[in-house]
Design a protein around this motif. Structure first.
Motif, PDB file in Angstrom:
ATOM      1  N   HIS A  54      32.177 -32.038  36.190  1.00  0.00           N
ATOM      2  CA  HIS A  54      33.245 -31.210  35.605  1.00  0.00           C
ATOM      3  C   HIS A  54      34.364 -30.790  36.509  1.00  0.00           C
ATOM      4  N   PRO A  55      35.647 -30.991  36.350  1.00  0.00           N
ATOM      5  CA  PRO A  55      36.617 -30.177  37.325  1.00  0.00           C
ATOM      6  C   PRO A  55      36.613 -28.793  37.114  1.00  0.00           C
ATOM      7  N   ASP A  56      35.956 -28.226  36.337  1.00  0.00           N
ATOM      8  CA  ASP A  56      36.019 -26.659  36.366  1.00  0.00           C
ATOM      9  C   ASP A  56      34.995 -26.108  36.934  1.00  0.00           C
ATOM     10  N   SER A  57      34.048 -26.722  37.095  1.00  0.00           N
ATOM     11  CA  SER A  57      32.996 -26.397  38.092  1.00  0.00           C
ATOM     12  C   SER A  57      33.063 -26.299  39.459  1.00  0.00           C
ATOM     13  N   SER A  58      32.422 -25.328  40.117  1.00  0.00           N
ATOM     14  CA  SER A  58      32.544 -25.330  41.710  1.00  0.00           C
ATOM     15  C   SER A  58      31.551 -26.233  42.008  1.00  0.00           C
ATOM     16  N   LYS A  59      31.747 -26.721  43.403  1.00  0.00           N
ATOM     17  CA  LYS A  59      30.608 -27.558  44.112  1.00  0.00           C
ATOM     18  C   LYS A  59      29.416 -26.343  44.658  1.00  0.00           C
ATOM     19  N   ALA A  60      28.330 -27.088  44.729  1.00  0.00           N
ATOM     20  CA  ALA A  60      27.151 -26.102  45.185  1.00  0.00           C
ATOM     21  C   ALA A  60      27.381 -25.641  46.769  1.00  0.00           C
ATOM     22  N   ALA A  61      27.278 -24.329  47.127  1.00  0.00           N
ATOM     23  CA  ALA A  61      27.186 -23.826  48.236  1.00  0.00           C
ATOM     24  C   ALA A  61      25.880 -23.686  48.703  1.00  0.00           C
TER      25      ALA A  61
END
Length: 185
Positions: free
Chosen positions: A72-79
């Protein structure tokens, strides 16, 4: 007359003994594993026939890997400290025959702790997924039968405890989908 009897008898006994020594064990199925080059031809054909153009061979992973869906483009990648969950589907294929081995959703480590991005070693397929995809994203990997990945391959047919039969010379398909990414509390 006794000498003439023993000479042919000894010849027969010797021949039988040598035959027994040279006999292969019929209970053990002999097979010759594919070479990596043979497996790559099979996998390249499978990729071409199925339009899976995002996969490429990567020697670091001993197989083919690629991002099937970035997420999903609105989600951030995992830190590094993100809590994550994923779905894992393992299948094999030989020609057009695809066998699903398992489908698992994973939310915690073996000791019951929540999964964190930092739990995965750099260079693993899970680390690759978490580094390159967002929530809902997925990767696909195809391991050659000549590589002993996940122990679902080789030159002999295998039967699993759940009754699934894996054909000899099968390639292994691993699909990983990132189902949750949450900030650590």
């Amino acid at each position: 007359m006794k000498k003439s009897f023993w000479l042919p008898m000894m010849a027969v006994v010797t021949a039988l003994a040598l035959t027994a020594c040279l006999k292969n064990d019929d209970d053990v199925v002999q097979c010759t594993p594919n070479t990596l080059a043979q497996d790559r031809q099979v996998i390249d054909s499978f990729i071409s026939e199925n339009g899976i153009d995002y996969l490429s061979y990567n020697p670091t992973y001993y197989g083919y890997i690629g991002i099937a869906n970035p997420g999903h483009p609105d989600s951030s990648k995992a830190a590094a400290d993100s809590v994550v969950a994923f779905k894992q589907v393992i299948r094999t294929f030989k020609g057009s025959q695809i066998v699903t081995i398992s489908t698992d959703s994973v939310y915690q480590t073996n000791n019951g702790a929540k999964l964190r991005f930092s739990d995965f070693q750099a260079g693993s397929s899970f680390h690759y997924l978490l580094s390159n995809a967002r929530k809902g994203g997925s990767i696909r990997m195809i391991y050659p039968s000549s590589v002993n990945s996940l122990n679902f391959n080789g030159c002999q047919q295998q039967s699993l405890s759940n009754g699934t039969v894996i054909p000899a010379y099968s390639q292994v398909i691993l699909d990983l989908t990132l189902t949750a990414v949450k900030k650590a509390n």
